[in-house]
Design a protein around this motif. Structure first.
Motif, short mmCIF file in Angstrom:
data_model
loop_
_atom_site.label_atom_id
_atom_site.label_comp_id
_atom_site.label_asym_id
_atom_site.label_seq_id
_atom_site.Cartn_x
_atom_site.Cartn_y
_atom_site.Cartn_z
N GLY A 1 -119.59 10.47 9.67
CA GLY A 1 -119.20 11.22 8.47
C GLY A 1 -118.45 12.50 8.81
O GLY A 1 -117.39 12.79 8.25
N TRP A 2 -118.97 13.26 9.77
CA TRP A 2 -118.30 14.50 10.15
C TRP A 2 -117.00 14.23 10.90
O TRP A 2 -116.01 14.96 10.73
CB TRP A 2 -119.22 15.39 10.97
CG TRP A 2 -120.20 16.10 10.08
CD1 TRP A 2 -121.53 15.85 9.95
CD2 TRP A 2 -119.90 17.15 9.16
NE1 TRP A 2 -122.07 16.68 9.01
CE2 TRP A 2 -121.10 17.49 8.50
CE3 TRP A 2 -118.73 17.82 8.81
CZ2 TRP A 2 -121.16 18.49 7.54
CZ3 TRP A 2 -118.80 18.81 7.85
CH2 TRP A 2 -119.99 19.15 7.22
N LEU A 3 -116.98 13.21 11.75
CA LEU A 3 -115.73 12.87 12.44
C LEU A 3 -114.66 12.45 11.44
O LEU A 3 -113.48 12.75 11.63
CB LEU A 3 -115.97 11.74 13.44
CG LEU A 3 -116.21 12.15 14.88
CD1 LEU A 3 -116.47 10.93 15.74
CD2 LEU A 3 -115.08 12.95 15.44
N TYR A 4 -115.05 11.76 10.40
CA TYR A 4 -114.08 11.33 9.39
C TYR A 4 -113.49 12.55 8.66
O TYR A 4 -112.30 12.56 8.34
CB TYR A 4 -114.72 10.36 8.39
CG TYR A 4 -113.70 9.83 7.41
CD1 TYR A 4 -112.70 8.97 7.82
CD2 TYR A 4 -113.73 10.21 6.07
CE1 TYR A 4 -111.75 8.49 6.93
CE2 TYR A 4 -112.79 9.73 5.17
CZ TYR A 4 -111.80 8.87 5.61
OH TYR A 4 -110.86 8.41 4.74
N VAL A 5 -114.30 13.57 8.42
CA VAL A 5 -113.78 14.78 7.79
C VAL A 5 -112.73 15.43 8.70
O VAL A 5 -111.64 15.82 8.24
CB VAL A 5 -114.92 15.77 7.48
CG1 VAL A 5 -114.39 17.12 7.07
CG2 VAL A 5 -115.83 15.19 6.41
N VAL A 6 -113.01 15.53 9.99
CA VAL A 6 -112.05 16.11 10.93
C VAL A 6 -110.82 15.20 11.05
O VAL A 6 -109.69 15.68 11.17
CB VAL A 6 -112.71 16.38 12.30
CG1 VAL A 6 -111.71 16.95 13.28
CG2 VAL A 6 -113.88 17.32 12.14
N TYR A 7 -111.02 13.89 10.99
CA TYR A 7 -109.92 12.92 11.01
C TYR A 7 -109.00 13.15 9.81
O TYR A 7 -107.77 13.10 9.94
CB TYR A 7 -110.50 11.50 10.98
CG TYR A 7 -109.51 10.38 10.83
CD1 TYR A 7 -108.76 9.93 11.91
CD2 TYR A 7 -109.32 9.76 9.60
CE1 TYR A 7 -107.86 8.89 11.77
CE2 TYR A 7 -108.43 8.71 9.45
CZ TYR A 7 -107.69 8.28 10.54
OH TYR A 7 -106.81 7.26 10.40
N LEU A 8 -109.57 13.41 8.64
CA LEU A 8 -108.76 13.70 7.46
C LEU A 8 -107.96 14.99 7.63
O LEU A 8 -106.81 15.09 7.17
CB LEU A 8 -109.62 13.78 6.20
CG LEU A 8 -110.14 12.45 5.68
CD1 LEU A 8 -111.05 12.69 4.47
CD2 LEU A 8 -109.01 11.52 5.32
N ILE A 9 -108.54 15.97 8.30
CA ILE A 9 -107.82 17.22 8.58
C ILE A 9 -106.64 16.93 9.51
O ILE A 9 -105.53 17.43 9.29
CB ILE A 9 -108.77 18.28 9.16
CG1 ILE A 9 -109.77 18.72 8.09
CG2 ILE A 9 -108.00 19.48 9.72
CD1 ILE A 9 -110.92 19.55 8.62
N ALA A 10 -106.87 16.12 10.54
CA ALA A 10 -105.79 15.76 11.46
C ALA A 10 -104.71 14.96 10.73
O ALA A 10 -103.51 15.16 10.96
CB ALA A 10 -106.35 14.94 12.63
N ASP A 11 -105.13 14.07 9.85
CA ASP A 11 -104.21 13.29 9.03
C ASP A 11 -103.35 14.21 8.17
O ASP A 11 -102.12 14.10 8.14
CB ASP A 11 -105.03 12.32 8.17
CG ASP A 11 -104.24 11.57 7.13
OD1 ASP A 11 -103.00 11.56 7.19
OD2 ASP A 11 -104.87 10.96 6.25
N PHE A 12 -103.99 15.15 7.49
CA PHE A 12 -103.27 16.07 6.61
C PHE A 12 -102.29 16.93 7.40
O PHE A 12 -101.16 17.16 6.98
CB PHE A 12 -104.25 16.96 5.85
CG PHE A 12 -103.58 17.94 4.95
CD1 PHE A 12 -103.07 17.53 3.73
CD2 PHE A 12 -103.43 19.27 5.33
CE1 PHE A 12 -102.42 18.43 2.89
CE2 PHE A 12 -102.80 20.18 4.50
CZ PHE A 12 -102.29 19.76 3.28
N ARG A 13 -102.72 17.40 8.56
CA ARG A 13 -101.86 18.25 9.40
C ARG A 13 -100.60 17.50 9.84
O ARG A 13 -99.49 18.03 9.74
CB ARG A 13 -102.67 18.73 10.61
CG ARG A 13 -101.98 19.70 11.47
CD ARG A 13 -102.95 20.25 12.51
NE ARG A 13 -102.26 21.15 13.40
CZ ARG A 13 -102.21 21.01 14.71
NH1 ARG A 13 -102.85 20.02 15.29
NH2 ARG A 13 -101.56 21.87 15.45
#
Length: 167
Positions: free
Chosen positions: A105-117
């Motif tokens: 769950g937390w890795l997916y949140v950071v993954y979404l941040i990387a995706d957005f960036r």
């Protein structure tokens, strides 16, 4: 004495479309420098693989939980145990089933941040942002999407070496 022809830079068209008369394609405007984009691409790649591996572990956890009515526990007398849910709570040790869900769950949140960036730097359409986000939800899709997105980003950078950063 020979006349030396002068070389002039092609001017932008009067309509202001950003097209040069000689090339006919617009100059790409990225949201960051090439170095920032490459950094964001590397960050995205690492998180895509980490999220993909964790998602596969979530699948294993779901099969154990709903297919065999058991939790995966480490410690409490054995290195790895598949115990019924009631016993797993009192067995002592770490419940890996819960830990895998939390970490994913937390890795997916950071993954979404990387995706957005990455999406913001490359100024891609919103549909591509959604496609990349789905990569962390569907098992094995993150590996496929990462390879495709990485290739497309590299192609964009190579096709537009002259593109100036926004600032």
């Amino acid at each position: 004495m020979k006349a030396v022809p002068t070389v002039t830079e092609p001017a932008l068209d009067p309509a202001g479309t950003g097209r040069t008369p000689s090339k006919g394609k617009p100059k790409r405007r990225f949201g960051g420098t090439h170095a920032q984009i490459r950094s964001a691409l590397t960050f995205y790649k690492v998180l895509a693989y980490a999220t993909g591996v964790m998602l596969l572990l979530v699948v294993v956890e779901m099969v154990a939980k709903y297919g065999f009515d058991s939790e995966i526990v480490t410690g409490g007398g054995a290195p790895l145990q598949f115990l019924p849910e009631v016993v797993a709570e009192t067995a002592g040790g770490l419940n890996l089933s819960t830990a895998v869900l939390i970490v994913h769950g937390w890795l997916y949140v950071v993954y979404l941040i990387a995706d957005f960036r990455l999406w913001q730097f490359l100024r891609w359409p919103f549909s591509r942002f959604v496609l990349i986000a789905l990569g962390g939800v569907v098992p094995l899709l993150s590996f496929i999407v990462e390879k495709r997105i990485h290739r497309q980003a590299e192609e964009d950078l190579v096709a537009h070496p002259e593109a100036a950063p926004r600032y």
